[in-house]
Design an enzyme around this catalytic site. Structure first.
Site, PDB file in Angstrom:
ATOM      1  N   LYS A 104     -36.318   3.724  32.652  1.00 20.11           N
ATOM      2  CA  LYS A 104     -36.714   2.305  32.663  1.00 20.11           C
ATOM      3  C   LYS A 104     -36.775   1.775  31.227  1.00 20.11           C
ATOM      4  O   LYS A 104     -37.206   2.496  30.312  1.00 20.11           O
ATOM      5  CB  LYS A 104     -38.070   2.176  33.362  1.00 20.11           C
ATOM      6  CG  LYS A 104     -38.504   0.737  33.630  1.00 20.11           C
ATOM      7  CD  LYS A 104     -39.796   0.704  34.444  1.00 20.11           C
ATOM      8  CE  LYS A 104     -40.271  -0.704  34.701  1.00 20.11           C
ATOM      9  NZ  LYS A 104     -41.526  -0.763  35.491  1.00 20.11           N
ATOM     10  N   SER A 127     -41.535  -3.631  39.533  1.00 17.84           N
ATOM     11  CA  SER A 127     -40.694  -3.995  38.417  1.00 17.84           C
ATOM     12  C   SER A 127     -39.624  -2.951  38.067  1.00 17.84           C
ATOM     13  O   SER A 127     -38.696  -3.264  37.323  1.00 17.84           O
ATOM     14  CB  SER A 127     -41.571  -4.229  37.184  1.00 17.84           C
ATOM     15  OG  SER A 127     -42.211  -3.048  36.778  1.00 17.84           O
ATOM     16  N   SER A 168     -45.241  -0.833  40.757  1.00 15.43           N
ATOM     17  CA  SER A 168     -43.871  -1.014  40.248  1.00 15.43           C
ATOM     18  C   SER A 168     -42.945   0.179  40.419  1.00 15.43           C
ATOM     19  O   SER A 168     -41.741   0.059  40.209  1.00 15.43           O
ATOM     20  CB  SER A 168     -43.912  -1.388  38.768  1.00 15.43           C
ATOM     21  OG  SER A 168     -44.342  -2.707  38.629  1.00 15.43           O
TER      22      SER A 168
END
Lengths: 463, 91
Positions: free
Chosen positions: A68, A143, A167
């Site tokens: 990420k 997210s 997330s």
């Protein structure tokens, strides 16, 4: 292929790390999911070649991975999904990245994500929407949207996400993969671009339960660079495959309320019946303060965010607009650098921490957070695990919740409690509504990830 | 209720500009309305400072190589020799 398959093929010489890297980039080229912000092809090729000279060590050796983009990677652009960090090149690796590289993982790129991890649809990213691999008209969740879509579409079999309010678990659920938010502190946050420091947790996102536990083993542990890190040195794979008979499981009544999609609830109840048949003892319980989760999250997480994001002033790094006074420079740099969702959250956080509001909201929220945590701890005196649906629904169309400031938080109502308490929770697929995956969440007491994986491996088998 | 004036004052504290003040004001109030739910609660609990067990970590007091200045400066837009240049604040 899962990690064991890959490892067997590497050991038998059927494939080499470079083959895995080539296959991943070939899939990326034919993919339209927009799950990467930055590709790391040259370095990935170099590392794959270098690994050919090494002995094949653990299960992560030679395996391509997506990380990420709020986890810093030395000499590899790290944007956190924001224009603010559009040209930011970190000068060090996050602890989790160092651990992955030491284990022989090959980072193939940085994953698209909601800006500064603020969002639950992937739509707040400056770099465009991530598409759901099952239906491109739908959100991949957020997210950690890019990691979920990448793993969900089998570009890589493992990836790293971060979870502040859901997330990892929410996009894992929307993309039909396994996502674990570990115990707060069990994975070092050194090198994670902060959103809300007392909530943020890095965790593994994978295609199967065993791989998830292996990846968590690799990234967890105490770190002198993160004073909130702590370790129990447990092997998270140790209970996988063991009999679940006798496990005591609680279902909070709040998690099966009438706001949950009927099909999601039906599928969850089918799984509950299977667990009962397998000998699990399942009871419905009351957990205090769950109905205040969103309020608490908004107060505490946004308060922390307003403080954390004050470091982005365009001076030492980040987007910078020259001209005028120092204040004008700060205001212009921040206003151009941040997107709307981030600005809104900073403003709300600033409001919460201003003057008397700190007492009215922040202080009180910290007390309720403690009371909620005590309520969870009491449940775990009598039960091994807590289960429920991960989300109130399956993945929904992109654009559906764009203009509603509150709805983006409501998505996380079932995942936030585990961020408030700091306890671990995992999401894994248990079935479908049409062709869309439905996720189940399994939560445990602090550092009981091994027990969560024990149940998860059973669920994976019987779903 | 938060009004437009409040939004501008908060934006100033946060070093941010707000373009559509009316829209921001409405969204702000939606969020504050949700947060206000906790006001109905009477709570006696102590404050939770950390969600995890915290333990002091001690290490040897040893000198380690510092961050390379050139690397550090690479991410700053305004440089002058070995310094980061900022806008003049003292006349």
């Amino acid at each position: 292929m899962n990690l064991v398959d890959i490892n067997n093929k590497l050991k038998s010489g059927v494939i080499k790390p470079i083959d895995l890297v080539n296959e991943a980039f070939s899939k990326i080229e034919s993919s339209n999911l927009n799950c990467f912000i930055t590709l790391n092809k040259e370095e990935a090729m170099r590392k794959a070649k270098e690994l050919e000279k090494c002995d094949i060590s653990g299960l992560l050796f030679g395996v391509p991975i997506i990380v990420k983009d709020n986890i810093v990677t030395k000499n590899l652009k790290t944007t956190a999904g924001s224009f603010m960090l559009n040209d930011f090149i970190p000068i060090y690796d996050a602890t989790v990245v160092s651990k992955l590289l030491d284990a022989g993982c090959i980072i193939i790129g940085k994953a698209n994500m909601d800006e500064f991890a603020m969002g639950s649809t992937g739509e707040t990213s400056y770099y465009g929407n991530t598409l759901n691999p099952i239906d491109n008209n739908l959100t991949a969740g957020g997210s950690s949207s890019g990691t979920a879509a990448c793993v969900g579409s089998d570009i890589t079999c493992i990836g790293l996400g971060s979870d502040t309010g859901g997330s990892i678990r929410q996009p894992a659920s929307f993309c039909g993969i396994v996502g674990m938010k570990p115990t707060y502190g069990s994975v070092s946050r050194y090198g994670l671009i902060s959103f809300a420091s007392s909530f943020d947790t890095i965790g593994p996102m994978t295609r199967c339960v065993y791989d998830n536990a292996v990846l968590l083993n690799c990234i967890s542990g105490i770190d002198s660079n993160d004073l909130t890190s702590y370790s129990k040195n447990k092997d998270n794979t140790s209970l996988i495959g063991e009999d679940v008979k006798g496990l005591k499981i609680a279902i909070p009544k709040f998690y099966v309320n009438d706001k949950i999609d009927k099909d999601v609830l039906n599928r969850f109840n089918v799984m509950v019946d299977k667990l009962k048949t397998a000998g699990c003892v399942i009871e419905y319980v009351d957990l205090d303060y769950l109905e205040y989760s969103i309020s608490l999250y908004q107060i505490l997480a946004l308060g922390e965010a307003s403080s954390n994001l004050s470091r982005f002033d365009g001076i030492k790094y980040g987007h910078c607009v020259n001209g005028g006074t120092l204040t004008e420079m700060l205001v212009k740099s921040r206003s151009e650098g941040f997107g709307d969702e981030v600005k809104r959250r900073i403003l709300v956080g600033t409001h919460i921490l201003s003057g008397v509001n700190a007492k009215i909201y922040y202080d009180k929220a910290l007390r309720i957070r403690k009371a909620m945590t005590d309520s969870f701890s009491k449940i775990f005196e009598s039960y091994d695990l807590v289960i429920g649906p991960t989300n109130t629904s399956v993945a929904y169309p992109l654009g559906l919740k764009c203009d509603d400031a509150l709805k983006t938080f409501v998505d996380d109502v079932l995942t936030i409690p585990f961020n408030l308490t700091g306890m671990p929770a995992l999401s894994l697929p248990i079935g479908f509504k049409g062709n869309l995956p439905i996720g189940m969440q399994i939560g445990g007491n602090y550092y009981n990830e091994d027990i969560i994986y024990k149940l998860a491996s059973f669920v994976e088998e019987v779903k | 209720m938060i009004n437009n004036e409040d939004v501008l004052r908060i934006a100033s504290l946060a070093n941010l500009e707000v373009v559509d003040i009316d829209k921001m004001c409405k969204q702000f109030n939606d969020i504050v309305l949700e947060m206000d739910k906790i006001k109905e609660l009477e709570i006696e609990s102590e404050i939770m400072f950390s969600p995890c067990f915290l333990e002091n970590q001690y290490g040897e007091d040893e000198i380690l190589p510092s961050i390379n200045c050139d690397d550090l400066f690479n991410n700053s837009k305004n440089k002058y020799e070995n310094y980061i240049k900022v806008v003049k604040v003292v006349e």
